[in-house]
Design a protein around this motif. Structure first.
Motif, short mmCIF file in Angstrom:
data_model
loop_
_atom_site.label_atom_id
_atom_site.label_comp_id
_atom_site.label_asym_id
_atom_site.label_seq_id
_atom_site.Cartn_x
_atom_site.Cartn_y
_atom_site.Cartn_z
N SER A 59 0.85 -1.15 0.42
CA SER A 59 -0.40 0.19 -0.19
C SER A 59 1.50 1.74 0.02
CB SER A 59 -1.27 0.28 1.28
OG SER A 59 -0.59 0.71 2.35
N SER A 60 0.18 2.49 -0.30
CA SER A 60 1.35 3.55 -0.06
C SER A 60 1.45 3.98 1.37
CB SER A 60 0.27 4.85 -1.48
OG SER A 60 -0.88 4.76 -0.65
N ALA A 61 1.75 5.06 1.09
CA ALA A 61 1.75 5.85 2.54
C ALA A 61 0.85 6.55 3.36
CB ALA A 61 3.55 6.19 3.39
N LEU A 96 4.90 6.69 -1.28
CA LEU A 96 4.29 7.19 -2.21
C LEU A 96 2.91 7.50 -1.42
CD1 LEU A 96 4.20 4.98 -5.42
CD2 LEU A 96 5.51 7.63 -5.05
N LEU A 97 2.24 8.73 -2.41
CA LEU A 97 1.31 9.52 -1.87
C LEU A 97 0.03 9.34 -2.65
CD1 LEU A 97 1.74 12.75 1.03
CD2 LEU A 97 1.17 10.49 1.05
N GLU A 153 13.01 -2.25 6.56
CA GLU A 153 13.37 -1.20 5.47
C GLU A 153 14.44 -1.38 4.42
OE1 GLU A 153 14.77 2.43 3.54
OE2 GLU A 153 16.17 1.36 4.86
N ALA A 154 13.92 -1.35 3.14
CA ALA A 154 14.30 -1.19 2.26
C ALA A 154 14.32 -0.45 1.20
CB ALA A 154 14.25 -2.51 1.55
N GLY A 155 14.68 0.11 0.64
CA GLY A 155 14.47 1.05 -0.48
C GLY A 155 13.73 2.34 -1.05
N GLY A 156 13.65 2.50 1.17
CA GLY A 156 12.63 3.89 1.29
C GLY A 156 11.47 2.69 1.28
N ASN A 157 11.23 1.53 1.62
CA ASN A 157 10.04 0.70 1.94
C ASN A 157 9.83 0.53 3.11
OD1 ASN A 157 8.33 0.29 -1.04
ND2 ASN A 157 10.67 -0.03 -1.16
#
Length: 237
Positions: free
Chosen positions: A24-26, A193-194, A221-225
């Motif tokens: 899901s998105s943030a 992402l938003l 945490e990986a690549g900002g995910n």
């Protein structure tokens, strides 16, 4: 993390175990422009592939199968080798949930090119004329009237020796599994992402009487995910 470490991080906690995997998105959207694929990246896909390699059967709703363009359920040579080393068949079984069967074609690659015979899960009161074409290419589980009884269907899968169940949605299938208290694990990747207003949540459909408690097993945490693993928690806490 090595592949072995990722496999170990997702070891099931019981022989019969139903896990659901979503991205899901943030801000909580399950789709971007109507699809989940744009929310996913290489890090999420790595977990996605490990979860597929670990399951006996992959369950998905027909809407998700069609929208996301599912083809035959195949794995990479490395994933198949890992499964052989665990004493598993080279690929899991694909199981498709459909309330009407109206959009499923027996000529589609998910059936016609499947390395193992798929399963179709549908209500038992559908006209036989609608089911019969799919009997040629899939095993049929008929359960529920007017809608699919997912609790009953999961029981049939387990009776057939498919205890490790992975569900990839869509949101209505997930919502029904929550309502039927069938979910043992949620594997959720939060994408940086938003998406904004309008997109569906990862669970939709029938409301539940009460919230189910989950325990957070890990955060990667990986690549900002943020890659999260939640498992069924105690109701006594």
């Amino acid at each position: 993390m090595t592949d072995d470490e990722v496999y170990a991080a997702y070891a099931p906690l019981a022989p019969d175990w139903l896990r659901v995997n979503f991205v899901s998105s943030a801000d909580g959207a399950a789709t971007l422009e109507g699809l989940s694929g744009p929310l996913s990246g290489a890090e999420d896909k790595r977990v996605f592939k490990v979860l597929r390699a670990r399951c006996d059967v992959l369950v998905a709703g027909s809407g998700t199968v069609l929208a996301e363009g599912y083809g035959p359920l195949v794995l990479s040579p490395e994933r198949m080798a890992w499964r052989r080393a665990q004493g598993l068949p080279e690929v899991p079984v694909m199981a498709i949930v459909s309330r009407t069967l109206s959009r499923l074609s027996p000529r589609a690659g998910i059936f016609a090119e499947a390395p193992r015979r798929p399963i179709v899960i549908c209500p038992r009161d559908l006209p036989e004329a609608r089911i019969e074409p799919l009997r040629e290419v899939a095993d049929i589980i008929e359960t529920g009237v007017g809608t699919v009884n997912l609790k009953g269907a999961m029981g049939v899968l387990r009776e057939r020796g498919m205890g490790q169940i992975l569900c990839e949605g869509g949101p209505r299938v997930f919502g029904e599994l929550i309502a039927e208290d069938q979910v043992d694990e949620l594997d959720l990747t939060l994408s940086p992402l938003l998406a904004g207003a309008g997109a569906v949540r990862i669970a939709e459909g029938r409301e539940t009487a009460e919230a189910r408690r989950l325990e957070l097993r890990h955060v990667i945490e990986a690549g900002g995910n943020l890659i999260l693993r939640y498992v069924r928690g105690s109701t006594d806490e």
